[in-house]
Design an enzyme around this catalytic site. Structure first.
Site, mmCIF file in Angstrom:
data_model
loop_
_atom_site.group_PDB
_atom_site.id
_atom_site.type_symbol
_atom_site.label_atom_id
_atom_site.label_comp_id
_atom_site.label_asym_id
_atom_site.label_seq_id
_atom_site.Cartn_x
_atom_site.Cartn_y
_atom_site.Cartn_z
ATOM 1 N N HIS A 158 0.846 -1.228 0.157
ATOM 2 C CA HIS A 158 0.039 0.071 0.035
ATOM 3 C C HIS A 158 0.857 1.161 -0.104
ATOM 4 C CE1 HIS A 158 -3.395 -2.418 2.018
ATOM 5 N NE2 HIS A 158 -3.231 -2.853 0.896
ATOM 6 N N GLU A 199 -3.331 -6.494 -9.928
ATOM 7 C CA GLU A 199 -1.964 -6.314 -9.065
ATOM 8 C C GLU A 199 -0.841 -7.151 -9.890
ATOM 9 O OE1 GLU A 199 -1.981 -6.347 -4.968
ATOM 10 O OE2 GLU A 199 -3.975 -5.339 -4.838
ATOM 11 N N GLU A 237 -3.625 -13.456 -4.041
ATOM 12 C CA GLU A 237 -2.510 -12.388 -4.149
ATOM 13 C C GLU A 237 -1.161 -12.757 -3.073
ATOM 14 O OE1 GLU A 237 -3.788 -8.623 -2.303
ATOM 15 O OE2 GLU A 237 -5.765 -9.473 -2.038
#
Length: 408
Positions: free
Chosen positions: A237, A267, A363
């Site tokens: 982040h 992503e 992820e």
């Protein structure tokens, strides 16, 4: 000095201005959501619910509020669903609400609670979201309703949101398609000498325009991109900066279109121009974990078991210590500042069994510290819709070294 005439001040009102706006969800879908909550209220002997979170008000009404220091709510009883908005928002909350709306003004400090009282006469047990109310808000609500028992519905509404309808699946599919378009724009924008923020702007611009072109009416807000290079990739982040991309940099792309409060994401790990041998080795290991994770996501699998098996792969390469967060999570009404269906996260401490209708990500990420060979953050991210017997990967943009060494 003139003293204001309090008789001219509107404290509580109903501003039904214009017509109800178009929604991606049918009236039948919104009724289903509200009636599911009513069924829970009946089982638990709850007279009404006061929802306060962004995610629940959006999920049950279709309206996403802008906080900006004011209180918002939605009261659902066995007959009526009504959002509570501040006067600063005009008639927009009513236009977006599947149900009714009541407006309170800033002209008296307790007007919000007066609006709640107007909608909850004779209520003895009021459902509220314990996980959203601050201590101050809970105390103020208790003081305003001294004879009312406040009971939690935050956990139960979270579980209701985890099973997505076919209409939700359709909207999420649009989101992942737009994620892929954003990734295409990233590939076009990346080159040595370009700043991170310029790449991020190109990606976001592409996604916003596609959202606008896709829906006959849509509020365009909160779509964003994280794009990091080099050391900036070590956190999932980390914000976009004006750092200049260098040839050989590891890159991390995160595309986040926001559509009617629904978040989707793609992503990818990429490299600018070329990739070193150690970076390539680590990247391929992370892709191995990602691909095994995609195979493990299916109805009947437990979140903790998926995490445990993927841990074993990292452990076999002596990389488990570089894993920085869980392997995936539920998707739906959520964002970086609201919402989380914590019961469906692919972590060691979550024993939830995956079910048809759920939407989850895979992820995996490892972050190698700066100064070590192959330093940087590696992360791939796809979204899957669970069916009766398996799971469909709805993310289309390719991952891995064969596709994502770019800019040369």
């Amino acid at each position: 000095m003139n003293t204001p005439n309090t008789n001219d001040m509107v404290h509580i009102a109903r501003w039904e201005w214009g017509e109800k706006e178009w929604s991606p969800f049918s009236s039948e879908e919104m009724d289903r959501r509200q009636n599911d909550l009513r069924a829970h209220m009946e089982r638990e002997n709850i007279d009404a619910c006061l929802l306060t979170s962004w995610h629940n008000i959006c999920y049950y009404s279709g309206w996403l509020y802008c906080y900006f220091g004011r209180k918002y709510g939605m009261v659902i009883d066995q007959k009526v669903a009504t959002t509570i908005s501040a006067g600063i928002d005009g008639g927009q909350p009513w236009r977006r609400t599947h149900g009714e709306n009541i407006v309170y003004s800033d002209w008296r400090r307790n007007n919000y609670y007066e609006a709640v009282k107007e909608l909850t006469p004779k209520v003895k047990r009021l459902g509220v979201e314990f996980d959203h109310l601050s201590v101050d808000q809970f105390q103020a609500l208790s003081a305003a309703f001294p004879d009312v028992e406040l009971v939690d519905v935050g956990t139960s509404t979270m579980w209701m949101r985890t099973i997505k309808s076919s209409e939700e699946h359709d909207l999420i599919r649009h989101g992942t398609r737009i994620c892929d378009l954003g990734a295409d724009a990233c590939v076009e924008a990346v080159a040595a000498g370009v700043a991170e923020h310029e790449v991020a702007l190109a990606v976001t611009e592409t996604m916003v325009r596609e959202i606008a072109d896709t829906f006959q009416f849509v509020e365009l807000m909160d779509t964003w991109t994280w794009f990091q290079s080099g050391i900036n990739t070590d956190g999932a982040h980390n914000p976009v900066t004006n750092k200049i991309i260098e040839s050989g940099d590891i890159l991390s792309l995160n595309t986040f279109p926001m559509i009617f409060g629904y978040y989707t994401a793609l992503e990818r790990t990429l490299f600018c121009d070329h990739v070193s041998d150690e970076h390539l080795r680590l990247w391929e290991i992370n892709v191995e974990v990602h691909e095994r994770g995609l195979e493990l996501i299916k109805p009947g699998a437990r979140c903790c078991d998926i995490a445990s098996e993927l841990n074993d792969i990292y452990r076999s390469y002596d990389l488990l210590q570089y894993r920085s967060f869980g392997y995936g999570h539920s998707f739906g009404v959520l964002s970086h500042y609201y919402g989380r269906e914590a019961g469906v996260e692919l972590r060691e401490d979550v024993e939830t069994t995956l079910q048809p209708g759920m939407v989850v990500s895979m992820e995996p990420m490892i972050a190698i510290p700066e100064g070590q060979p192959g330093s940087g953050g590696y992360r791939e991210h796809d979204i899957l819709i669970l069916g009766e017997t398996g799971a469909e990967n709805i993310s289309g943009f390719p991952y891995g070294p064969e596709h994502n060494v770019i800019g040369g």
